[in-house]
Design an enzyme around this catalytic site. Sequence first.
Site, PDB file in Angstrom:
ATOM      1  N   TYR A 113      -7.686   1.631   5.028  1.00 27.64           N
ATOM      2  CA  TYR A 113      -6.808   0.499   4.700  1.00 27.64           C
ATOM      3  C   TYR A 113      -6.765  -0.630   5.727  1.00 27.64           C
ATOM      4  O   TYR A 113      -5.979  -1.563   5.586  1.00 27.64           O
ATOM      5  CB  TYR A 113      -5.387   0.996   4.460  1.00 27.64           C
ATOM      6  CG  TYR A 113      -4.817   1.900   5.541  1.00 27.64           C
ATOM      7  CD1 TYR A 113      -4.592   1.433   6.830  1.00 27.64           C
ATOM      8  CD2 TYR A 113      -4.522   3.230   5.264  1.00 27.64           C
ATOM      9  CE1 TYR A 113      -4.081   2.250   7.811  1.00 27.64           C
ATOM     10  CE2 TYR A 113      -4.005   4.066   6.250  1.00 27.64           C
ATOM     11  CZ  TYR A 113      -3.783   3.571   7.517  1.00 27.64           C
ATOM     12  OH  TYR A 113      -3.280   4.391   8.486  1.00 27.64           O
TER      13      TYR A 113
ATOM     14  N   GLU B 286       0.839  -1.193   0.000  1.00 34.15           N
ATOM     15  CA  GLU B 286       0.000   0.000   0.000  1.00 34.15           C
ATOM     16  C   GLU B 286       0.878   1.249   0.000  1.00 34.15           C
ATOM     17  O   GLU B 286       1.982   1.239   0.555  1.00 34.15           O
ATOM     18  CB  GLU B 286      -0.884   0.029   1.265  1.00 34.15           C
ATOM     19  CG  GLU B 286      -1.744  -1.204   1.432  1.00 34.15           C
ATOM     20  CD  GLU B 286      -2.342  -1.331   2.827  1.00 34.15           C
ATOM     21  OE1 GLU B 286      -3.258  -2.156   2.979  1.00 34.15           O
ATOM     22  OE2 GLU B 286      -1.907  -0.623   3.752  1.00 34.15           O
TER      23      GLU B 286
END
Length: 674
Positions: A226, A114
């Site tokens: 996330y 990420e």
Amino acid sequence: MGMENSLENRVEELTKLLDEHNYNYYVLANPTISDYEFDMLLQELIQLETANPELLKPTSPSQRVGGEITQQFRNVKHKYPMLSLGNTYSEEDIVDFDERIAKTIGDTPDYVCELKYDGVAIALTYENGELKQALTRGDGESGDDVTTNVKTIKTIPLTLRGQDYPRSFEIRGEIFMPLKSFLEINKEREEADEPLLANPRNACAGTIKMMDSAVVASRNLDCALYHVLCDDELSDSHYQDIDSAKQWGFKVSEYTEKVRGVAGIIAYIDKWNIKREQLPFEIDGVVIKVNNYKHQKTLGFTAKSPRWAISYKFKAQKVATKLEAITYQVGRTGAITPVANLNPVLLAGTTVKRASLHNADIIEKLDVRIGDTVFVEKGGEIIPKIVGVDLDKRPLDAHAVTYISICPECNAPLQRLTGEAKHYCVNEQACPPQVKGKIEHFISRKAMDIDSLGEETIAQLYESGLVKSIADLYELKKEQILALDRMAEKSANNLIDGIKASKQVPFERVLFGIGIRHIGETTAKKLAFCFKDIDALRSASFDQLIAVGDIGERTANTIIEFFNNETNNHIIERLKSYGLCFHLSEEELLNTSDKLQGSTFVVSGVFANHSRDEIKKLIEKHGGRNVGSISGKTSYVIAGDKMGPEKFKKAQKLNITILTETEFIEMVGEGENA
């Protein structure tokens, strides 16, 4: 009755319509109506809710425009602690991380890579599909409730989509300020002759803690989610949960990828190291997580971070520009900081005009001179730093810098003590930035917490002659405050009430607030619990001071020097007379002792009846000292469940006494009251 139902139905219809269009525009980036049509629908909803306040719900789209004023942000304990991640800057460390993971789980893992957004971490709690609470990270154990401000962020859903989300769960992410918003705000500030915001991250952090939610709404913050947390396991992998969150209406990063093994991680890092400049927001690295939850559980946690995740930080970006001048700033402790004034240059998405030169040694080491072309680096600091000089471009008439010898603010001589990196202005009681800085420190949240007294008001009080020291605050009268510019009755009352309330602040925070050089919040707490009151601390010898954990020779000398100063003692006596607390309360004294004096402890593992922090507080309460790692000087290791086997072996090898939780509690005699 029919009319009421009709209004309620229209409000519900408008809410659904606006939520859908908001999702299309901000999450999918695919609007299906014009901005004007959207605004007309929103205006109709606001008018209906204003006329019929009983129809206004906390999750209404009208709440996104802000307007609610927050007087104080409530501090709330996190249900799940917000841990930090281990950082690395090298591919070698990533390879080591992968090898350790593969060895532990016995297989090549899948990872989720990420982008590491450069903003403010946020934890959002949803119940029955509605946003209930938004907390900042804070210290990881508890954070500030910023729900009102978070509701203005249009990419955060107030009501979830679909039906398959958990009844209660938490989702974490990063609130950030897009570069476009940041540049627009700074353009407006420049035109208004206001100081520019330092960078998007700091601008975001400042915005999310603003009291007026309407201003927050105008800043156009964004958010990427996330990490889903729930008491019940939702799926068997992180990637699958993030995909589910997307279906529930959350904006998750489109740049997240699932990769196989270390080769996939390196390829992702290499790609974004090049492409990061094209992003409409700032990132400072990449986060790598083991995807499978079963593997995550096997890997577990250290005291501070998960073993199944790591953060790769991109190396700081560097540009060249001309050094036009060096100016000098005076801090609250009198420390002088030289600042390089640069020919403006774009660095990592922001225009840089100044850079820190830290101290005289750095200037000498860099041999930096006025007129030089210098290399400027930005590695997360508010003010970038100069890291080198292009000697090939040095002007022939460039002279070595002569460091100033008198204070630029009050013309008092500067002093540099042995072992100190910085020069200091000796005029601490009358140098304007020092006096104002001491007052700002004294009233700060971790000290006296007089939040109704801001920097601008302090400047007015000082310049009008009303406040020349921290003690003068307690003699202020309401009519004196009202005479200041832009000071209304309510503000004056709040200020007087805030000053009065600060008399209840405990001793350790007062000690931190009086601003002894080198005494931070933690050290102030240790000194308070060790000496119990200000008079015992004031008369402490050098040997008594260095016997306290984390107090070195330099800090001990600073404390002695502070209390040898007649003016400082006079201020303390005045503060005592106004009713400030200069001793531990009876409650704080209860069950304190010096039975652990001289002993050092390492606390490791998970405990049945206490958190690690609670055990550490008990150690300090009884005069002991906490240290982070085991060495020959460690007196005891308090071992809980899941203590690392290597730590255990090291303690045994060094013949250090290993205590269980129960044995430690018996040692300090706390029993069930701990």
